[in-house]
Each structure stands twice: as structure tokens, then as C-alpha cells.
Design a protein around this motif. Structure first.
Motif: not given
Lengths: 216, 217
Positions: A78, A87, A89-90, A92-93, A95-97, A99-103
Motif C-alpha cells: 500500500s 506498507l 503486508s499480507d 489479507s489486508i 479484507a481488513v480494508m 471490513k473497515l469501510q473507510s476506503y
């Protein structure tokens, strides 16, 4: 890991981009002895902040690029260009993004094409197309020199390769040329030893060049 | 997804719990020292307010970072009836500049904790992780060396097991059965459902410690 240079196709002023250039570039690699060794695909995603209902959109300086490299499928890079942050990362980041629904992932661009083995070099020539359409956005290539990992030690050799490559392509009288733009790796805290993070930064630079080339 | 239950235990009984866990799991314990930073989305960022946790594993020679999003609990009549919480969890290993990255994205630090303790990772019907930790707060930003306990004398016990939509029933059963072995020392329930310490803990701990003493002598 082996040092790599990204080159993008810079069309002549007024010239249009066509997939014919990609075909010709592939023919050039084959004409100098490149052996086709499969396909490759790298994906670049533009993320933009999402605002709550009625609120003004957050600053665009927070836009970031997500890069999934063909040779590191489990990793994700990223890049926040405005803040010079990369950044690692794996994958799977993503999927994190989500879930956060911010971007939100606004545009997804695929860089895909053929891979060639040419002595100690590995060459990848590809087109850049949005995931939702077939509109050609650009043509680019990766030149990887397998024996060396030092950017400085390989510089002269890479420059010579690019020079020979540009000469080869110029014989085809195509309306443009391949160009390597240096990325400022130190801005992202990267050193002389080449890593996949360097490649991610080069994709961000290449992307900027392709956008600029289309605008011109 | 993961299945999770939590409980608390008095620090004086942690040694007994460790002996019990050691006997049940048959694997050595792993030391835990985790700096946890909880970040929340800034005003106007995102469709809904969001929360993300950055975990720095300080027990490793080189600290490693993980970003973790804990989603909502599974709902419905079925979920109400089971004694284990099933929730979505997504994690990703990240580079050490992750805090700077999330700050730049517009997230703010809400709070930070240092969790110190140990864990057991083993397979018993499902891959299960038991962690026993004390939560510590920092008097100054990121000053993990000066951390002091949030609840002196009390430690948190958490049992988690990864699950998927097609196997969570089996995982819930595996976690529930394992909890029964620990019942004399502590009561485990869904996070947020406080059940306190159990009255039998002192007696059970004394028995475990004396048995353990007999074995080692």
C-alpha cells in the motif's frame, strides 16, 4: 532479489496507443532471442477515502495505491504517495480494508502480458487495462537482471540494455519509445539492495507516467 | 471467523492454572508481551465509524506487527443458545510503519495496552489457543517499559479457535468441552458477559499445586 527496471511506452505527441505496439514489442523481444515463458499479471488498485452522509469528502492526499505483484502473490503493498509511506503486508489486508469501510477501491488496473527469458534477463511486456473494460491505458515492461541485487552495481548494465532495447524498437518505426523513469526509493526508506518494495514503488511511478502520457 | 470465550482469574491462582493447562495441552507455554494499539476512524472518515487494532509482538527478538479487525458477533436464535461467541476476525501481518500508515489514512489512537502473560497453542478437537494475560496501561505514550497493571491482582483468560461457516458448530463444541476442564478454577463466557471469579478457585488451585508438588518431588 534481482534488480528490476520498469519501462513505460511514451507515445509521440498526438500518437494514439494501440495493442499493435504490444505485439511489436513482443516481436522485438523474440527477435533478439527472448524465449516466451508464460504469462504474468500485476494488479494496481486506487483507494479513496469514503465520507459519511452529508460530510465533505476527506482530503485526497489520503488516496493510496494497492499493488499486488505477480511474483509475490501473498503480499500486498500500500503506497501513500503524499506521505511517502509504503506498507508491506499480507494480501489479507485487503479484507481488513473492506471490513473497515473507510476506503473504497475505485479503479482496478491490471498489468498483464507475456514473460520472456533472455540470457540473464527476464523480460515482461504487458498492457495496462482497467479490470472492468478492455480500454488500453498503457504499455509497459519489466526488465529483470537475475545475477545482481544492487541497484548501483547494476545501473550501467541496465542502462546499456535499455539503450540496445530502444535501438531495436526504433527499427520498427513505431510512434513512440520505451522510457525508464527513476523512482526515488530513498523517499520510502528503501536502500540499494533491491526488494519487492522497490518494484511496488516503481509501479506507482510507472502509473503516474502512463496517466500523464494519456493526458498529453 | 473465530470462536471466543473469556474469563478472569486472580493472579495468585495463575500458577495453578498454568499447571492445569500444561497437563491438558502437553505443549510448552509461550511467553506473551503484546503492545496493542486501538485506533478509531477520525471524524467523517468512512461510511460508519470503524476501529482497528495494531498488535506489536514484543516477545520476538525482532518485534513483528499485525493489524487486526474484529467484526460483529454472529446473531440469531442459534447464536443466543450457544455459550461461545462466534465473530469475524481478519488479520494481516504488516511492516513496522503500520501506525504511521493508519495515522496518515485518518485514524486516531484511542487507547493502548501492554498485555503480558503466556499462551498455549494446541489441538483438541480444533486448534485452540489459551492466553492468560494481565493488561497494563502506559503512563506516557508508547512507554511500554513503564506500564502498570490496569486491574492489579486480576488476569484475563481467553480461549480462541479459528472457525469457518461450515465448521463453527464443531469448533464451538471443542471450545465448550475444553472450558469444562477449567471450570474449578475459572468460569468462561462470551466476552462482555461478566461472570467474576469462581468460589472454588482457591481450593482447586491448592489441590493442583499440591499434586504438582508431589509429582515433581
Amino acid at each position: 532479489m534481482p534488480v528490476k527496471w520498469l519501462l513505460h511506452w511514451q507515445p509521440n505527441p498526438g500518437a494514439t496507443l494501440s495493442s499493435q505496439i504490444l505485439t511489436e514489442a513482443c516481436a522485438c523481444v523474440e527477435s533478439v532471442g527472448g524465449a516466451r515463458a508464460g504469462r504474468w499479471k500485476t494488479t494496481l488498485t486506487f483507494y479513496r477515502p469514503m465520507a459519511r452522509d452529508g460530510a465533505s469528502a476527506p482530503e485526497s492526499s489520503r488516496d493510496f495505491l494497492g499493488v499486488q505483484l505477480h511474483d509475490h502473490p501473498g503480499k500486498y503493498y500500500s503506497i501513500l504517495r503524499a506521505h511517502r509511506i509504503l506498507l508491506e503486508s499480507d494480501s489479507s489486508i485487503q479484507a481488513v480494508m473492506e471490513k473497515l469501510q473507510s476506503y473504497k477501491a475505485r479503479v482496478v488496473l491490471n498489468f498483464e502480458g507475456f514473460q520472456y527469458q533472455l540470457g540473464d534477463f527476464q523480460i515482461r511486456v504487458g498492457k495496462c487495462v482497467p479490470s472492468q473494460s478492455e480500454n488500453l491505458r498503457g504499455i509497459m515492461m519489466e526488465v529483470e537482471y537475475l545475477p545482481l541485487s544492487s541497484i548501483e552495481k547494476s545501473r550501467q548494465l541496465m542502462e546499456e540494455f535499455v539503450e540496445i532495447w530502444q535501438e531495436t524498437v526504433s527499427k520498427k518505426s513505431l510512434p513512440g519509445h520505451f522510457l525508464h523513469i527513476e523512482s526515488n526509493f530513498t523517499d520510502y526508506g528503501l536502500h540499494d539492495y533491491y526488494t519487492s518494495q522497490h518494484t511496488a514503488v516503481q509501479y506507482a511511478t510507472c502509473m503516474q507516467q502512463l496517466i500523464a502520457a494519456v493526458r498529453n | 471467523m473465530e470462536c471466543v470465550v473469556q474469563g478472569i482469574i486472580e493472579t495468585q491462582h495463575v500458577e495453578a492454572l498454568e499447571i492445569l493447562l500444561q497437563g491438558l495441552c502437553g505443549v510448552p507455554k509461550e511467553h506473551l508481551r503484546i503492545h496493542e494499539l486501538c485506533l478509531k476512524s477520525g471524524p467523517n472518515l468512512g461510511v460508519v465509524p470503524s476501529e482497528v487494532r495494531l498488535l506489536c509482538d514484543l516477545a520476538q527478538p525482532t518485534p513483528s506487527w499485525t493489524v487486526r479487525h474484529v467484526g460483529g458477533a454472529m446473531r440469531g436464535a442459534g447464536a443466543e443458545q450457544i455459550s461461545v461467541l462466534v465473530r469475524t476476525v481478519v488479520e494481516s501481518k504488516v511492516s513496522k510503519n503500520v501506525l504511521r500508515f493508519f495515522y496518515a489514512l485518518g485514524y486516531k489512537l484511542d487507547h493502548e495496552l501492554l498485555k503480558i502473560g503466556f499462551s498455549f497453542n494446541f489441538h483438541r478437537g480444533a486448534p485452540i489457543t489459551v492466553t492468560v494475560t494481565s493488561a497494563n496501561k502506559m503512563p506516557k505514550l508508547h512507554a511500554t517499559e513503564e506500564a502498570v497493571p490496569v486491574t492489579p491482582g486480576i488476569q484475563l483468560v481467553e480461549i480462541t479457535a479459528p472457525a469457518a461457516a461450515d465448521n463453527y458448530n464443531d469448533v464451538v463444541s471443542a471450545v465448550s468441552s475444553f472450558c469444562e476442564y477449567l471450570a474449578p478454577l475459572l468460569h468462561l463466557s462470551k466476552p462482555g458477559v461478566s461472570t467474576g471469579i469462581v468460589p472454588t478457585a482457591s481450593a482447586a488451585a491448592a489441590a493442583l499445586l499440591s499434586n504438582s508438588g508431589n509429582k515433581t518431588s
